[in-house]
Design a protein around this motif. Structure first.
Motif, PDB file in Angstrom:
ATOM      1  N   LEU A 153      47.293  45.243  46.418  1.00 41.58           N
ATOM      2  CA  LEU A 153      46.114  44.773  45.874  1.00 41.58           C
ATOM      3  C   LEU A 153      45.666  44.562  44.238  1.00 41.58           C
ATOM      4  CD1 LEU A 153      43.817  47.286  48.122  1.00 41.58           C
ATOM      5  CD2 LEU A 153      44.070  44.448  48.245  1.00 41.58           C
ATOM      6  N   GLY A 154      46.492  45.356  43.551  1.00 43.77           N
ATOM      7  CA  GLY A 154      46.526  45.286  42.452  1.00 43.77           C
ATOM      8  C   GLY A 154      47.150  43.849  41.724  1.00 43.77           C
ATOM      9  N   TRP A 155      48.054  43.321  42.430  1.00 42.89           N
ATOM     10  CA  TRP A 155      48.726  41.927  42.242  1.00 42.89           C
ATOM     11  C   TRP A 155      47.820  41.070  42.649  1.00 42.89           C
ATOM     12  CZ3 TRP A 155      52.283  40.893  38.942  1.00 42.89           C
ATOM     13  CH2 TRP A 155      53.325  41.681  38.729  1.00 42.89           C
ATOM     14  N   HIS A 156      47.042  41.157  43.674  1.00 44.04           N
ATOM     15  CA  HIS A 156      46.109  40.269  43.964  1.00 44.04           C
ATOM     16  C   HIS A 156      44.918  40.107  43.106  1.00 44.04           C
ATOM     17  CE1 HIS A 156      43.723  37.522  46.835  1.00 44.04           C
ATOM     18  NE2 HIS A 156      42.749  38.676  46.673  1.00 44.04           N
ATOM     19  N   ASP A 157      44.488  41.170  42.627  1.00 45.83           N
ATOM     20  CA  ASP A 157      43.441  41.463  41.564  1.00 45.83           C
ATOM     21  C   ASP A 157      43.774  40.783  40.168  1.00 45.83           C
ATOM     22  OD1 ASP A 157      41.754  42.498  43.277  1.00 45.83           O
ATOM     23  OD2 ASP A 157      42.184  44.502  42.531  1.00 45.83           O
ATOM     24  N   LEU A 158      44.955  40.867  39.880  1.00 45.60           N
ATOM     25  CA  LEU A 158      45.578  40.189  38.667  1.00 45.60           C
ATOM     26  C   LEU A 158      45.891  38.790  38.744  1.00 45.60           C
ATOM     27  CD1 LEU A 158      48.331  42.686  37.468  1.00 45.60           C
ATOM     28  CD2 LEU A 158      46.063  42.374  36.392  1.00 45.60           C
ATOM     29  N   ARG A 159      46.054  38.215  39.978  1.00 45.69           N
ATOM     30  CA  ARG A 159      46.326  36.729  40.162  1.00 45.69           C
ATOM     31  C   ARG A 159      45.015  36.397  40.128  1.00 45.69           C
ATOM     32  NH1 ARG A 159      48.105  34.044  45.495  1.00 45.69           N
ATOM     33  NH2 ARG A 159      48.404  31.930  44.898  1.00 45.69           N
ATOM     34  N   PHE A 160      43.889  37.016  40.686  1.00 45.12           N
ATOM     35  CA  PHE A 160      42.848  36.263  40.875  1.00 45.12           C
ATOM     36  C   PHE A 160      42.064  36.353  39.424  1.00 45.12           C
ATOM     37  CE2 PHE A 160      37.988  36.846  41.632  1.00 45.12           C
ATOM     38  CZ  PHE A 160      37.924  35.671  42.513  1.00 45.12           C
ATOM     39  N   GLU A 161      42.037  37.363  38.698  1.00 42.06           N
ATOM     40  CA  GLU A 161      41.585  37.172  37.362  1.00 42.06           C
ATOM     41  C   GLU A 161      42.342  36.194  36.434  1.00 42.06           C
ATOM     42  OE1 GLU A 161      42.034  41.177  35.550  1.00 42.06           O
ATOM     43  OE2 GLU A 161      40.731  42.150  37.355  1.00 42.06           O
ATOM     44  N   ALA A 162      43.630  36.016  36.744  1.00 44.08           N
ATOM     45  CA  ALA A 162      44.437  34.965  35.857  1.00 44.08           C
ATOM     46  C   ALA A 162      43.914  33.365  36.229  1.00 44.08           C
ATOM     47  CB  ALA A 162      46.017  35.118  36.302  1.00 44.08           C
ATOM     48  N   GLN A 163      43.796  33.521  37.632  1.00 40.15           N
ATOM     49  CA  GLN A 163      43.261  32.280  38.016  1.00 40.15           C
ATOM     50  C   GLN A 163      42.008  31.680  37.470  1.00 40.15           C
ATOM     51  OE1 GLN A 163      43.447  32.151  42.304  1.00 40.15           O
ATOM     52  NE2 GLN A 163      44.099  29.903  42.241  1.00 40.15           N
ATOM     53  N   GLU A 164      41.168  32.818  37.382  1.00 38.28           N
ATOM     54  CA  GLU A 164      39.686  32.752  36.778  1.00 38.28           C
ATOM     55  C   GLU A 164      39.740  32.522  35.690  1.00 38.28           C
ATOM     56  OE1 GLU A 164      37.766  36.314  37.674  1.00 38.28           O
ATOM     57  OE2 GLU A 164      36.517  35.444  39.274  1.00 38.28           O
ATOM     58  N   ARG A 165      40.704  32.759  34.791  1.00 36.53           N
ATOM     59  CA  ARG A 165      40.736  32.542  33.178  1.00 36.53           C
ATOM     60  C   ARG A 165      41.318  31.165  32.999  1.00 36.53           C
ATOM     61  NH1 ARG A 165      44.450  36.741  31.587  1.00 36.53           N
ATOM     62  NH2 ARG A 165      43.766  38.214  33.074  1.00 36.53           N
ATOM     63  N   ILE A 166      42.227  30.627  33.850  1.00 38.35           N
ATOM     64  CA  ILE A 166      42.752  29.507  33.971  1.00 38.35           C
ATOM     65  C   ILE A 166      41.557  28.503  34.028  1.00 38.35           C
ATOM     66  CG2 ILE A 166      44.335  27.702  35.027  1.00 38.35           C
ATOM     67  CD1 ILE A 166      46.325  30.075  35.530  1.00 38.35           C
ATOM     68  N   MET A 167      40.840  28.595  35.281  1.00 41.07           N
ATOM     69  CA  MET A 167      39.892  27.909  35.549  1.00 41.07           C
ATOM     70  C   MET A 167      38.745  27.687  34.347  1.00 41.07           C
ATOM     71  SD  MET A 167      39.205  28.381  39.758  1.00 41.07           S
ATOM     72  CE  MET A 167      37.784  27.616  39.564  1.00 41.07           C
ATOM     73  N   ALA A 168      38.453  28.860  33.841  1.00 41.16           N
ATOM     74  CA  ALA A 168      37.469  28.845  32.556  1.00 41.16           C
ATOM     75  C   ALA A 168      38.021  27.833  31.425  1.00 41.16           C
ATOM     76  CB  ALA A 168      37.248  30.202  32.115  1.00 41.16           C
ATOM     77  N   LEU A 169      39.158  27.963  31.309  1.00 39.70           N
ATOM     78  CA  LEU A 169      39.821  27.235  30.245  1.00 39.70           C
ATOM     79  C   LEU A 169      39.830  25.769  30.520  1.00 39.70           C
ATOM     80  CD1 LEU A 169      43.105  29.367  29.122  1.00 39.70           C
ATOM     81  CD2 LEU A 169      40.982  28.878  27.833  1.00 39.70           C
ATOM     82  N   GLN A 170      40.139  25.398  31.839  1.00 34.24           N
ATOM     83  CA  GLN A 170      40.056  24.000  32.140  1.00 34.24           C
ATOM     84  C   GLN A 170      38.604  23.549  32.326  1.00 34.24           C
ATOM     85  OE1 GLN A 170      42.025  24.464  35.951  1.00 34.24           O
ATOM     86  NE2 GLN A 170      43.904  24.219  35.372  1.00 34.24           N
ATOM     87  N   PHE A 171      37.633  24.270  32.663  1.00 34.22           N
ATOM     88  CA  PHE A 171      36.339  23.802  32.447  1.00 34.22           C
ATOM     89  C   PHE A 171      36.001  23.545  31.020  1.00 34.22           C
ATOM     90  CE2 PHE A 171      35.585  25.534  36.889  1.00 34.22           C
ATOM     91  CZ  PHE A 171      34.976  24.243  37.531  1.00 34.22           C
ATOM     92  N   GLY A 172      36.294  24.653  30.267  1.00 35.55           N
ATOM     93  CA  GLY A 172      35.873  24.343  28.720  1.00 35.55           C
ATOM     94  C   GLY A 172      36.520  23.307  28.199  1.00 35.55           C
ATOM     95  N   ALA A 173      37.727  22.648  28.516  1.00 38.30           N
ATOM     96  CA  ALA A 173      38.275  21.595  28.215  1.00 38.30           C
ATOM     97  C   ALA A 173      37.763  20.293  28.865  1.00 38.30           C
ATOM     98  CB  ALA A 173      40.085  21.414  28.658  1.00 38.30           C
ATOM     99  N   VAL A 174      37.380  20.289  29.897  1.00 41.25           N
ATOM    100  CA  VAL A 174      36.578  19.342  30.443  1.00 41.25           C
ATOM    101  C   VAL A 174      34.983  19.089  29.973  1.00 41.25           C
ATOM    102  CG1 VAL A 174      35.222  18.244  32.713  1.00 41.25           C
ATOM    103  CG2 VAL A 174      37.559  19.454  32.723  1.00 41.25           C
TER     104      VAL A 174
END
Length: 77
Positions: A11-32
């Motif tokens: 579950l910890g790895w799942h949470d970390l992966r989810f948070e990383a994915q959210e950060r990546i999406m935030a960076l992508q949306f910022g770039a767009v």
């Protein structure tokens, strides 16, 4: 005991992966968003140039019309 630790780790790895994915999406949306702002400013510049061209054409047409009227106006004398 060992099984519950594995579940918590999973579950910890799942949470970390989810948070990383959210950060990546935030960076992508910022770039767009930055790209869209740049495109909008370019469009505004083109719009200004277009209106200046329209005003220039209208000025030339009005100038020619006034010159034509002045040529046919009765000459004082």
């Amino acid at each position: 005991m060992e099984g519950s630790r594995l579940v918590k780790d999973a579950l910890g790895w799942h949470d970390l992966r989810f948070e990383a994915q959210e950060r990546i999406m935030a960076l992508q949306f910022g770039a767009v968003e930055k790209r869209l702002e740049k495109i909008e400013s370019m469009i505004e510049g083109l719009e200004r140039r277009l209106w200046m061209t329209v005003y220039g054409v209208v000025a030339v047409i009005l100038t020619q019309a006034v010159q034509g009227i002045l040529e046919f106006a009765p000459k004082g004398g």
